[in-house]
Scaffold this motif. Structure first.
Motif, mmCIF file in Angstrom:
data_model
loop_
_atom_site.group_PDB
_atom_site.id
_atom_site.type_symbol
_atom_site.label_atom_id
_atom_site.label_comp_id
_atom_site.label_asym_id
_atom_site.label_seq_id
_atom_site.Cartn_x
_atom_site.Cartn_y
_atom_site.Cartn_z
ATOM 1 N N MET A 133 1.297 6.925 -6.709
ATOM 2 C CA MET A 133 0.189 7.433 -7.110
ATOM 3 C C MET A 133 0.653 9.113 -6.886
ATOM 4 O O MET A 133 0.277 9.774 -7.738
ATOM 5 C CB MET A 133 -0.990 7.355 -6.331
ATOM 6 N N ASN A 134 1.358 9.415 -5.727
ATOM 7 C CA ASN A 134 1.678 10.628 -5.545
ATOM 8 C C ASN A 134 2.898 11.226 -6.571
ATOM 9 O O ASN A 134 2.896 12.427 -6.949
ATOM 10 C CB ASN A 134 2.133 10.926 -4.294
ATOM 11 N N PHE A 177 2.531 15.161 -13.256
ATOM 12 C CA PHE A 177 1.321 15.804 -13.878
ATOM 13 C C PHE A 177 1.685 17.365 -13.656
ATOM 14 O O PHE A 177 1.188 17.980 -14.532
ATOM 15 C CB PHE A 177 0.093 15.143 -13.439
ATOM 16 N N ILE A 178 1.648 17.752 -12.184
ATOM 17 C CA ILE A 178 1.872 19.040 -12.004
ATOM 18 C C ILE A 178 3.080 19.729 -12.910
ATOM 19 O O ILE A 178 2.851 20.819 -13.309
ATOM 20 C CB ILE A 178 1.836 19.313 -10.609
ATOM 21 N N PHE A 185 3.060 10.198 -9.591
ATOM 22 C CA PHE A 185 2.421 10.629 -10.692
ATOM 23 C C PHE A 185 1.499 12.035 -10.697
ATOM 24 O O PHE A 185 1.581 12.830 -11.603
ATOM 25 C CB PHE A 185 1.327 9.564 -11.111
ATOM 26 N N VAL A 186 1.218 12.239 -9.587
ATOM 27 C CA VAL A 186 0.603 13.557 -9.710
ATOM 28 C C VAL A 186 1.590 14.734 -9.513
ATOM 29 O O VAL A 186 1.425 15.790 -10.126
ATOM 30 C CB VAL A 186 -0.024 13.684 -8.022
ATOM 31 N N PHE A 187 2.768 14.376 -9.123
ATOM 32 C CA PHE A 187 3.871 15.608 -9.089
ATOM 33 C C PHE A 187 4.381 15.603 -10.416
ATOM 34 O O PHE A 187 4.344 16.744 -10.945
ATOM 35 C CB PHE A 187 5.010 15.085 -8.256
ATOM 36 N N MET A 246 0.868 -1.234 -0.044
ATOM 37 C CA MET A 246 0.019 -0.063 -0.071
ATOM 38 C C MET A 246 0.993 1.273 0.003
ATOM 39 O O MET A 246 0.490 2.065 -0.783
ATOM 40 C CB MET A 246 -0.883 0.088 1.146
ATOM 41 N N LEU A 284 1.990 1.880 -3.585
ATOM 42 C CA LEU A 284 1.013 2.234 -4.371
ATOM 43 C C LEU A 284 0.983 3.641 -4.128
ATOM 44 O O LEU A 284 0.705 4.630 -5.048
ATOM 45 C CB LEU A 284 -0.297 1.524 -4.070
ATOM 46 N N ASP A 285 0.771 4.183 -2.843
ATOM 47 C CA ASP A 285 0.661 5.450 -2.227
ATOM 48 C C ASP A 285 1.760 6.335 -2.999
ATOM 49 O O ASP A 285 1.340 7.241 -3.460
ATOM 50 C CB ASP A 285 0.525 5.436 -0.935
#
Lengths: 47, 494
Positions: free
Chosen positions: A9-10, A16-17, A12-14, A2, A5-6
């Motif tokens: 995912m984060n 993307f920003i 990916f967000v960074f 987990m 995965l966490d």
């Protein structure tokens, strides 16, 4: 698992920003920009 | 139709979810719940940061020199009068959710906060603040930015009014951009279908509970539910086959008039000064704390508080993201000729003020009746659907108001589903303003089947999780739309 995965995912967000910031400042190449400008001029004349 | 890959894949995706839901409703529900939990736990901070960023950027745009830019040509005048425009905006935002949660949500938050040890006055005040946060400026900033991007590019740059329109217009026509645009349209279609199906299910529950309360029925089981569902489907299928746009407008206005009349009735015939005290306090509390609340993630709170936050505020923000393509396209279409400033201020402030009044009346009445022991607040934990009707049952003309609420819920759902089927058909045919009856009917049937899946799940929580799961990618899409808008607007000569 987990935690991994966490983190992913984060990450990916960074990423993307970062992509958004890059996209904001990204300018298309001169030839395609010239085509876009000509198209915009045509549209303006036709108003 | 068979040469349209977007339509075929969108149909396959939604039909696939429908089949899964019918064969294994609990499995779908559990999967959605798990996915949403993982997503919101990992990326809840990103959702909150995004919605706050959208709100702040909207205000900056409105107050900047770019606020003077028209959504259309420079000499375009607004298509509708300001009053009509605002009324249609209310209709866009007003839906069965407000009828459903009007009293139930403030009471739910009150029970949670009181359970955490907050003194009752503080618990009530904060419960109202949280409710308004969930339904106020941040929600409308999500709709507003989506609508603004679609309207700006649609009316000023003559781009098809699809969610992908701004992306293609800004970044050109290369394969990567086309592919991204195609994916965005597919995600929009999927989110609209799931979101509207969820609302259909909530509407059926609402009408069902109205009938149960009115006729004092017991143990109706699925029979009544499916009967109401069947009547609803029949009611929305007909308008898809013929052009009843004027009729739809009449139905939508009727639902809105009923809802507003109900609110005014409760305000005047209920404890008016108590309710007005609450509304005035809510205005001050909300506008003072709205912005900081948007950055609140309960980072240092214990697990119980985090779970509640994810189940409510975060879940709502993701729910609004699921609705953004649908509401955004609608608001965009009615906003030609408005300046960006008018648009943003109208979209953000008018519905928010309405929500303050709405929840101030319904929620305030819920608090009042609970304090007077006329209403057991624990009802929201047993049967959240019935809260509004039990509230009305303690007021004068209860039978009339219960019937009116059920009728309004029914009309809201019918008009929403008809609009959604049209928007889905439009999106899945490249932005065609006159999609064929066949495609609208197909989407109408799919919305009905998806709605049935949601109904079979039997749980409002499960419905919300399924919707939230579909909306996950939208937090990325909306930011991309904002980048397209800002990038293009900065080149405007103002």
């Amino acid at each position: 698992m987990m935690g991994l995965l966490d983190t992913l995912m984060n990450l990916f967000v960074f990423a993307f920003i970062g992509l958004l910031i890059w996209l904001y400042f990204y300018e298309p190449k001169k030839e395609s920009k010239k085509r876009d400008d000509q198209q915009r001029t045509l549209e303006f004349k036709n108003r | 139709m068979f040469k349209n890959p977007l339509l075929l894949i969108a149909l396959a995706l939604t039909i696939g979810v429908s089949i899964w839901g019918i064969i294994d409703t609990q499995g779908l529900s559990n999967f959605a719940s798990e996915q949403v939990k993982i997503t919101l736990r990992s990326r809840g901070w990103f959702v909150m940061l995004t919605v706050s960023f959208l709100l702040i950027t909207s205000f900056i745009l409105a107050l900047s020199k770019f606020g003077k830019i028209k959504l259309g040509r420079d000499d375009d005048e607004p298509e509708f009068s300001t009053m009509s425009w605002l009324t249609m905006m209310f209709a866009a935002g007003m839906g069965v959710g407000l009828l459903f949660y009007g009293a139930a949500e403030p009471i739910t938050h009150y029970l949670f906060l009181a359970g955490q040890g907050a003194p009752p006055p503080k618990a009530a005040s904060n419960a109202m603040l949280i409710t308004l946060f969930n339904w106020g400026l941040h929600a409308w900033a999500i709709y507003g930015v989506t609508a603004l991007a679609i309207a700006y590019f649609g009316f000023r740059k003559d781009v098809p009014q699809l969610v992908s329109g701004p992306i293609r217009a800004t970044f050109g026509n290369n394969p990567l951009v086309r592919g991204t645009g195609w994916l965005v349209d597919l995600l929009s279609i999927y989110a609209i279908a799931i979101g509207l199906a969820g609302s259909l299910a909530l509407g059926v529950f609402q009408v069902q509970d109205g009938i149960i309360t009115l006729l004092n029925l017991k143990n109706t089981g699925m029979g009544l539910t499916l009967t109401i569902f069947g009547i609803l489907c029949a009611a929305y299928i007909l308008p898809l086959t013929v052009d009843l746009s004027k009729g739809m407008a009449v139905l939508s206005n009727t639902a809105l008039i009923i809802a507003v009349a109900l609110m005014v009735f409760l305000l005047l015939f209920g404890p008016t000064s108590f309710l007005m005290n609450g509304i005035v306090e809510a205005i001050g509390q909300y506008f003072y704390q709205a912005l900081p609340a948007g950055f609140s993630t309960l980072a240092y709170f214990e697990e119980g508080a985090k779970v509640w936050f994810e189940s409510w505020s975060l879940n709502y923000m993701v729910w609004w993201l699921a609705w953004a393509p649908f509401v955004g396209v609608f608001i965009a279409r009615i906003s030609r000729g408005r300046t960006i400033r008018e648009f943003i201020l109208g979209v953000l402030l008018a519905p928010t003020f309405f929500s303050i009044f709405w929840f101030g009346v319904f929620g305030g009445l819920g608090f009042y009746q609970s304090a007077a022991s006329q209403l057991d607040p624990a009802i929201v934990q047993e049967n959240i659907n019935q809260t509004t009707f039990l509230l009305l049952g303690n007021m004068p003309l209860s039978k009339l108001t219960i019937v009116a609420t059920s009728v309004a819920a029914f009309l809201f759902i019918v008009t929403s589903v008809v609009s959604a089927a049209y928007v889905l058909a439009m999106f899945s045919t490249g932005g065609s303003q006159n999609p064929s009856v066949k495609i609208k009917l197909i989407w109408g049937v799919i919305l009905g089947v998806l709605g049935l899946v949601m109904i079979l799940s039997g749980s409002v929580g499960a419905i919300r999780n399924i919707i939230a799961m579909s909306a996950g990618p939208f937090v990325f899409v909306i930011l991309l739309l904002l980048v397209c808008l800002l990038k293009t607007i900065k080149n405007e000569k103002v």
